[in-house]
Design a protein around this motif. Structure first.
Motif, PDB file in Angstrom:
ATOM      1  N   ALA A  57       0.854  -1.197   0.000  1.00  0.00           N
ATOM      2  CA  ALA A  57       0.000   0.000   0.000  1.00  0.00           C
ATOM      3  C   ALA A  57       0.883   1.237   0.000  1.00  0.00           C
ATOM      4  N   THR A  58       0.345   2.328  -0.522  1.00  0.00           N
ATOM      5  CA  THR A  58       1.046   3.611  -0.530  1.00  0.00           C
ATOM      6  C   THR A  58       0.094   4.692  -0.042  1.00  0.00           C
ATOM      7  N   VAL A  59       0.557   5.512   0.905  1.00  0.00           N
ATOM      8  CA  VAL A  59      -0.241   6.617   1.427  1.00  0.00           C
ATOM      9  C   VAL A  59       0.527   7.906   1.222  1.00  0.00           C
ATOM     10  N   LEU A  60      -0.167   8.918   0.702  1.00  0.00           N
ATOM     11  CA  LEU A  60       0.430  10.241   0.493  1.00  0.00           C
ATOM     12  C   LEU A  60      -0.178  11.225   1.480  1.00  0.00           C
ATOM     13  N   PRO A  67       2.588  16.029  -2.711  1.00  0.00           N
ATOM     14  CA  PRO A  67       2.565  15.561  -1.313  1.00  0.00           C
ATOM     15  C   PRO A  67       3.778  16.035  -0.528  1.00  0.00           C
ATOM     16  N   VAL A  68       3.604  16.124   0.794  1.00  0.00           N
ATOM     17  CA  VAL A  68       4.718  16.486   1.674  1.00  0.00           C
ATOM     18  C   VAL A  68       5.440  15.238   2.168  1.00  0.00           C
ATOM     19  N   LEU A  69       4.793  14.078   2.071  1.00  0.00           N
ATOM     20  CA  LEU A  69       5.407  12.823   2.512  1.00  0.00           C
ATOM     21  C   LEU A  69       4.716  11.654   1.830  1.00  0.00           C
ATOM     22  N   GLY A  70       5.524  10.683   1.404  1.00  0.00           N
ATOM     23  CA  GLY A  70       4.996   9.443   0.857  1.00  0.00           C
ATOM     24  C   GLY A  70       5.357   8.284   1.779  1.00  0.00           C
ATOM     25  N   VAL A  71       4.406   7.405   2.039  1.00  0.00           N
ATOM     26  CA  VAL A  71       4.629   6.284   2.956  1.00  0.00           C
ATOM     27  C   VAL A  71       4.360   4.970   2.224  1.00  0.00           C
ATOM     28  N   VAL A  72       5.378   4.134   2.144  1.00  0.00           N
ATOM     29  CA  VAL A  72       5.210   2.783   1.638  1.00  0.00           C
ATOM     30  C   VAL A  72       4.834   1.897   2.829  1.00  0.00           C
ATOM     31  N   VAL A  73       3.692   1.227   2.746  1.00  0.00           N
ATOM     32  CA  VAL A  73       3.206   0.387   3.831  1.00  0.00           C
ATOM     33  C   VAL A  73       3.297  -1.076   3.405  1.00  0.00           C
ATOM     34  N   GLU A  74       3.957  -1.874   4.216  1.00  0.00           N
ATOM     35  CA  GLU A  74       4.107  -3.304   3.952  1.00  0.00           C
ATOM     36  C   GLU A  74       3.577  -4.095   5.143  1.00  0.00           C
ATOM     37  N   SER A  75       2.956  -5.227   4.879  1.00  0.00           N
ATOM     38  CA  SER A  75       2.502  -6.143   5.931  1.00  0.00           C
ATOM     39  C   SER A  75       3.348  -7.401   5.862  1.00  0.00           C
ATOM     40  N   ARG A  95       9.813   8.094  -4.391  1.00  0.00           N
ATOM     41  CA  ARG A  95      10.460   9.410  -4.276  1.00  0.00           C
ATOM     42  C   ARG A  95      10.662  10.041  -5.649  1.00  0.00           C
ATOM     43  N   LEU A  96      11.035   9.222  -6.629  1.00  0.00           N
ATOM     44  CA  LEU A  96      11.238   9.723  -7.992  1.00  0.00           C
ATOM     45  C   LEU A  96       9.929  10.210  -8.594  1.00  0.00           C
ATOM     46  N   ARG A  97       8.862   9.446  -8.408  1.00  0.00           N
ATOM     47  CA  ARG A  97       7.588   9.785  -9.027  1.00  0.00           C
ATOM     48  C   ARG A  97       6.918  10.982  -8.362  1.00  0.00           C
ATOM     49  N   ARG A  98       7.025  11.076  -7.037  1.00  0.00           N
ATOM     50  CA  ARG A  98       6.260  12.090  -6.310  1.00  0.00           C
ATOM     51  C   ARG A  98       7.085  13.296  -5.878  1.00  0.00           C
ATOM     52  N   ARG A  99       8.411  13.195  -6.007  1.00  0.00           N
ATOM     53  CA  ARG A  99       9.297  14.323  -5.658  1.00  0.00           C
ATOM     54  C   ARG A  99       9.063  14.788  -4.221  1.00  0.00           C
ATOM     55  N   CYS A 100       9.072  13.840  -3.288  1.00  0.00           N
ATOM     56  CA  CYS A 100       8.842  14.182  -1.885  1.00  0.00           C
ATOM     57  C   CYS A 100       9.601  13.207  -0.999  1.00  0.00           C
ATOM     58  N   PRO A 101       9.805  13.533   0.282  1.00  0.00           N
ATOM     59  CA  PRO A 101      10.423  12.576   1.212  1.00  0.00           C
ATOM     60  C   PRO A 101       9.550  11.330   1.330  1.00  0.00           C
ATOM     61  N   VAL A 102      10.188  10.210   1.624  1.00  0.00           N
ATOM     62  CA  VAL A 102       9.456   8.948   1.731  1.00  0.00           C
ATOM     63  C   VAL A 102       9.923   8.179   2.959  1.00  0.00           C
ATOM     64  N   VAL A 103       9.025   7.370   3.526  1.00  0.00           N
ATOM     65  CA  VAL A 103       9.362   6.498   4.644  1.00  0.00           C
ATOM     66  C   VAL A 103       8.754   5.120   4.394  1.00  0.00           C
ATOM     67  N   LEU A 104       9.299   4.131   5.089  1.00  0.00           N
ATOM     68  CA  LEU A 104       8.814   2.756   5.002  1.00  0.00           C
ATOM     69  C   LEU A 104       8.208   2.357   6.347  1.00  0.00           C
ATOM     70  N   LEU A 105       6.934   1.945   6.342  1.00  0.00           N
ATOM     71  CA  LEU A 105       6.242   1.495   7.545  1.00  0.00           C
ATOM     72  C   LEU A 105       5.864   0.030   7.352  1.00  0.00           C
ATOM     73  N   VAL A 106       6.338  -0.850   8.258  1.00  0.00           N
ATOM     74  CA  VAL A 106       6.096  -2.289   8.148  1.00  0.00           C
ATOM     75  C   VAL A 106       5.198  -2.736   9.301  1.00  0.00           C
ATOM     76  N   LEU A 107       4.035  -3.281   8.965  1.00  0.00           N
ATOM     77  CA  LEU A 107       3.086  -3.767   9.960  1.00  0.00           C
ATOM     78  C   LEU A 107       3.386  -5.228  10.265  1.00  0.00           C
ATOM     79  N   CYS A 108       3.612  -5.553  11.533  1.00  0.00           N
ATOM     80  CA  CYS A 108       4.012  -6.913  11.944  1.00  0.00           C
ATOM     81  C   CYS A 108       3.056  -7.441  13.010  1.00  0.00           C
ATOM     82  N   PRO A 109       2.869  -8.759  13.087  1.00  0.00           N
ATOM     83  CA  PRO A 109       1.928  -9.322  14.058  1.00  0.00           C
ATOM     84  C   PRO A 109       2.475  -9.409  15.476  1.00  0.00           C
ATOM     85  N   ASP A 110       3.820  -9.398  15.635  1.00  0.00           N
ATOM     86  CA  ASP A 110       4.391  -9.579  16.966  1.00  0.00           C
ATOM     87  C   ASP A 110       5.763  -8.933  17.041  1.00  0.00           C
ATOM     88  N   GLN A 111       6.311  -8.915  18.267  1.00  0.00           N
ATOM     89  CA  GLN A 111       7.581  -8.245  18.512  1.00  0.00           C
ATOM     90  C   GLN A 111       8.737  -8.904  17.770  1.00  0.00           C
TER      91      GLN A 111
END
Length: 305
Positions: A57-60, A67-75, A95-111
């Motif tokens: 998933a991608t959230v802007l 956008p001011v920030l792009g977030v790549v979301v992975e499960s 980052r290339l397509r949107r010309r903005c800072p980007v971060v990676l957020l990974v959703l995990c089931p446990d520690q």
């Protein structure tokens, strides 16, 4: 309808993109505006290579056109070595397509999974190291305010299993009740099945007691149907009819009725053969095993695999 552990957190992000900046703020302390607009973007990244890059998933944040920030979301259900190569590619392409800072957020089931996915990725270039932001339910704050739960029901659902047996359990479950009760369509049933399958027996019992004692006025179509036809009614009728025939038989009958209601609530076709097998079973423990399978089964027949 998504039901498995990998897909449902992503479905929550797609249903409510604002969940992503909320987690970035509350878990990682990132300076993300509470008023920033959050929108979904394409999950496919074209490249000069014919193979397509596709993240979960991608959230802007901000204006989707600028956008001011792009977030790549992975499960992730487990740490995978190949992700250390694809994740940097997702970020670089976004980052290339949107010309903005980007971060990676990974959703995990446990520690343990979160720890494995958070291992820094050394890109080889001096100083260029990607440190994935990983989150698991225990990192999320307990949602005890019903108004906040209604505003971000997905956050309440994701965090509730981690806090349902803690010192704030009653407040957390009251917030969860408000969150699920505010949803419409099939979403409420989907989230309810997800969270109840992750509760302990004590938390499930407390949740049922809270809803019953508070006489909560459900707002959503799902909740109204659930209240009229849900597990509690099935168990009550089963016990009422079963006492005359013996406690064990009454328990099995109540469980069977609850199982059939769950299958119907999930929209699964219940054939005459499945119904006859469920209603004809007098083994309460077997029916309980079928109930747990019914939470994520793709068809009613899968209960018996």
């Amino acid at each position: 309808m998504p039901t498995n552990e990998h897909e449902l957190p992503l479905e929550m992000v797609r249903n409510r993109p604002q969940l992503v900046p909320e987690m970035l703020r509350s878990v990682f302390g990132l300076d993300v505006s509470t008023n920033a607009r959050a929108t979904l973007a394409s999950e496919s990244y074209a490249d000069t290579n014919p193979a397509e890059l596709r993240c979960d998933a991608t959230v802007l944040l901000g204006d989707p056109k600028s956008p001011v920030l792009g977030v790549v979301v992975e499960s992730q259900l487990r740490a995978l070595r190949q992700k250390t190569y694809s994740w940097p590619a997702y970020l670089a392409s976004l980052r290339l397509r949107r010309r903005c800072p980007v971060v990676l957020l990974v959703l995990c089931p446990d520690q343990a999974t979160a720890r494995g996915c958070a291992v820094p990725i050394d890109m080889g270039h001096p100083g260029w190291v990607l440190k994935p932001l990983t989150v698991h339910p225990e990192m999320l704050p307990p949602i005890t305010d019903p108004d906040q739960a209604r505003r971000l029901p997905e956050l309440a659902v994701l965090s509730a299993p981690a806090h349902a047996d803690g010192p704030q359990s009653e407040a957390v479950l009251r917030g969860l009740s408000a969150a699920i009760g505010s949803l419409t369509g099939d979403t409420g049933a989907l989230y309810h099945d997800y969270v109840m399958s992750r509760f302990s027996d004590a938390a499930r019992k407390l949740m049922e007691d809270i809803v019953k004692l508070d006489n909560y006025e459900w707002q959503s179509e799902f909740a109204l149907t659930h209240r009229a036809e849900g597990f509690a009614e099935g168990f009550r009728q089963g016990f009422a009819e079963g006492f005359a025939e013996g406690l064990a038989k009454g328990l099995a009958k109540g469980l069977a009725k609850g199982l059939l209601l769950l299958l119907e609530a999930r929209g699964l076709d219940v054939s005459a053969g499945v119904r006859a097998r469920v209603e004809g079973c007098s083994d309460s423990e077997q029916i309980e095993r079928w109930i747990w399978r019914a939470v994520s089964a793709d068809s009613a027949e899968d209960l018996f695999d």
